[in-house]
Write an enzyme that holds these catalytic residues in place. Structure first.
Site, short mmCIF file in Angstrom:
data_model
loop_
_atom_site.label_atom_id
_atom_site.label_comp_id
_atom_site.label_asym_id
_atom_site.label_seq_id
_atom_site.Cartn_x
_atom_site.Cartn_y
_atom_site.Cartn_z
N GLY A 128 43.89 -36.14 79.91
CA GLY A 128 42.96 -37.25 80.76
C GLY A 128 42.01 -37.99 81.12
O GLY A 128 40.87 -37.33 80.60
N ASN B 163 39.55 -42.02 85.36
CA ASN B 163 39.77 -43.26 86.47
C ASN B 163 40.12 -42.93 87.60
O ASN B 163 40.40 -43.39 88.44
CB ASN B 163 40.01 -44.50 85.55
N GLU C 81 48.54 -43.29 76.18
CA GLU C 81 48.21 -44.87 77.08
C GLU C 81 46.80 -44.81 77.13
O GLU C 81 45.67 -43.40 77.14
CB GLU C 81 48.13 -43.55 78.77
N CYS D 47 42.75 -49.48 83.28
CA CYS D 47 43.20 -49.59 81.79
C CYS D 47 43.94 -51.09 82.00
O CYS D 47 43.84 -51.94 80.90
CB CYS D 47 44.01 -48.18 81.38
N GLU E 292 55.04 -44.00 81.08
CA GLU E 292 55.29 -43.22 82.11
C GLU E 292 55.96 -43.76 83.27
O GLU E 292 56.23 -44.74 82.89
CB GLU E 292 53.39 -42.81 82.27
#
Ligand code: NAD
Length: 487
Positions: free
Chosen positions: A150, A153, A250, A284, A461
């Site tokens: 991970g 944020n 991601e 992001c 996702e």
């Protein structure tokens, strides 16, 4: 220490410590206070986490999807019941204001458990393929042990966005949160056990960029899902490729948000502010290149300045606070460097640009900052800043703005504000990005796929699409006759 967990890691249903691991501190970014002391995982901890996941996964995969889904839905309920407590922890972990975490963090994690828990029964069906007398069918089968890594944020959201689809498909997960925000994922692991998840299926281990490779390179890991920067993505995807592991990436972005002169001005400004200042700009998918059509430039900038200067900066635990500190001093320094580059390269500083005097102390605060007259070649228009810095660029025509919007190696997101719905569709069709918005920005409910194209990554996702990234098809051909062999 006000957020000290029982131990650093959560493996096989319980907290585990190994003091041989490198010690590190968790800092509350609003005050600089140490809120927890932890240890990074040793190779022994990594082995223990993966071995327990591997052991637990087979039995879990043999359960019906409905039974698996029921546990995830229970976890969603517990998260909602404890929203306040989890949100406060998320605020301590990240410095994000409670005004945000209470509506956007544990709740979006709970949404993922609820959604994937709910679709389990129908979403994992295979298909029947008629072949005359014969037929074939497909089954959707789990991959095995999945690793989640991970960013800092949205720590709780990321832990759930990866965990929920992985678990519902019948996998086990070993999750490593960012070293900046180690606390939230441990609570998610605890809640899953309380909801009835068998031990070993969701393990959390701590560590940094030296720990990640121990997971990514492990022979018993079938899949790696990373949320992080493009350089990290390249390393992780490269390492995973050498073993042909499945990957979801991601990664970062520098997304265009395009405002045509017929747009609802207040909405467009609101969208641009949300898409640059929410979570202190540490999102992001932010629309960090705001292209404004020349006819409305002056009105846009003057209202934007007025509204930006009213943002309430302060103690993240105060309900009225709208902008908290950045996650760390290192990240704030990086953003301040970009601000200096913006000034040096000739952009006009409309507002912000430094550290606010009244709230800072040891907190890593920074002013919401807007640059106008930004041109495509400036560093602040090309590189991901990951802080509350909005770049406003001017444009004349639709054709021009599409070309300039796409002139980046990133392709995470984009948005368009216009009253002309035909134009809106024409523009989003041509923008090279994974997720696009028309007349809004950054809304990511669990029902819609989220992910990037170009260097912003691959895989999706959320939504039913995520199920395809945590499972694979097994095809079975069934003959109803005899084998006709020519020899
Ligand atoms: P980062 O790339 O520095 O770190 C991300 C994670 O990867 C951390 O847990 C880190 O410890 C780990 N890591 C670092 N090097 C590794 C390696 N070689 N092998 C395995 N693991 C490794 O990113 P960050 O600073 O934590 O987060 C900010 C970045 O994340 C930004 O670029 C942002 O755009 C991106 N991000 C993307 C999304 C998305 O969904 N696309 C969401 C949030 C953040």
């Amino acid at each position: 220490m006000r957020a000290q967990p029982k131990a650093s890691h959560f493996i096989d249903g319980e907290y585990v410590e190994d003091v041989a691991g490198t010690p590190f501190e968790s800092i509350y970014p609003a005050t600089g206070e140490v809120i927890a002391r932890l240890h990074a995982a040793t190779p022994a901890i990594v082995e223990k986490a993966i071995a327990s996941a591997k052991r637990a996964q087979k039995e879990w995969a043999a359960m019906s999807p409905t039974a698996r889904g029921r546990i995830l839905k229970r976890a969603a309920e517990i998260m909602r019941e404890r929203n306040r407590e989890l949100s406060e922890l998320e605020t301590l972990d990240t410095g994000k204001p409670i005004q945000e975490t209470i509506v956007a963090d544990p709740t979006s994690g709970a949404d993922a458990f609820e959604f994937f828990g709910g679709v389990a029964a129908a979403g994992l069906n295979g298909s029947y393929i008629p072949l005359g007398q014969d037929f074939a069918f497909t089954k959707r089968v789990p991959l095995g042990v999945c690793v989640g890594i991970g960013a800092w944020n949205y720590p709780q959201q990321i832990a759930c966005w990866k965990g929920a689809p992985a678990l519902v498909c019948g996998n086990a997960m070993v999750f490593k949160p960012s070293e900046n925000t180690p606390l939230g994922a441990l609570k998610i692991a605890e809640i899953l056990i309380e909801a009835g998840l068998p031990k070993g299926l969701y393990n959390v281990i701590q560590g940094d960029r030296s720990t990640g490779p121990l997971l990514v390179n492990h022979k018993d890991v079938a899949k790696v899902s990373l949320t992080g920067s493009v350089p990290t993505g390249k390393k992780v995807a490269g390492a995973a490729a050498s073993d042909l592991k499945h990957v979801t990436m991601e990664l970062g972005g520098k997304s265009p948000l395009i405002v045509f002169d017929d747009a609802d001005l207040e909405s467009a400004i609101g969208g641009a502010m949300l898409g640059n200042f929410y979570s202190t700009g540490q999102v992001c998918s932010n629309g960090t290149r705001v292209f404004v059509q020349k006819g409305i430039k002056d009105r846009f900038l003057s209202r934007l300045k007025e509204r930006t200067e009213k943002i309430v900066i302060g103690d993240p635990m105060e309900e009225a606070t709208q902008l908290g500190p950045m996650v760390s001093k290192a990240q704030r320094d990086k953003v301040l460097d970009y601000i200096e580059k913006g000034k040096a390269e000739g952009a006009t500083l409309l507002t912000g640009g430094g550290i606010p005097n009244d709230v800072s102390g040891e907190g890593t605060y920074i002013q919401p900052t807007v640059f106008a007259d930004v041109t495509d070649d400036m560093t602040i228009a090309r590189e991901e800043i990951f802080g509350p810095v909005m770049c406003v660029l001017d444009f004349d025509s639709e054709e021009e703005v599409i070309e300039r919007g796409n002139a980046t190696e990133f392709g995470l997101s984009g948005g368009v504000f216009t009253a002309d719905i035909t134009r809106a569709h024409r523009v989003v069709d041509q923008l090279e990005a994974g997720t696009l918005w028309i007349n809004t920005y950054n809304l990511c409910p669990v029902e819609i796929p989220f992910g990037g194209s170009k260097q912003s990554g691959f895989g999706r996702e959320n939504s039913l699409a995520a199920l395809e990234h945590y499972s694979e098809l097994k095809t079975v051909y069934v003959s109803m006759g005899k084998v006709d062999a020519p020899y």
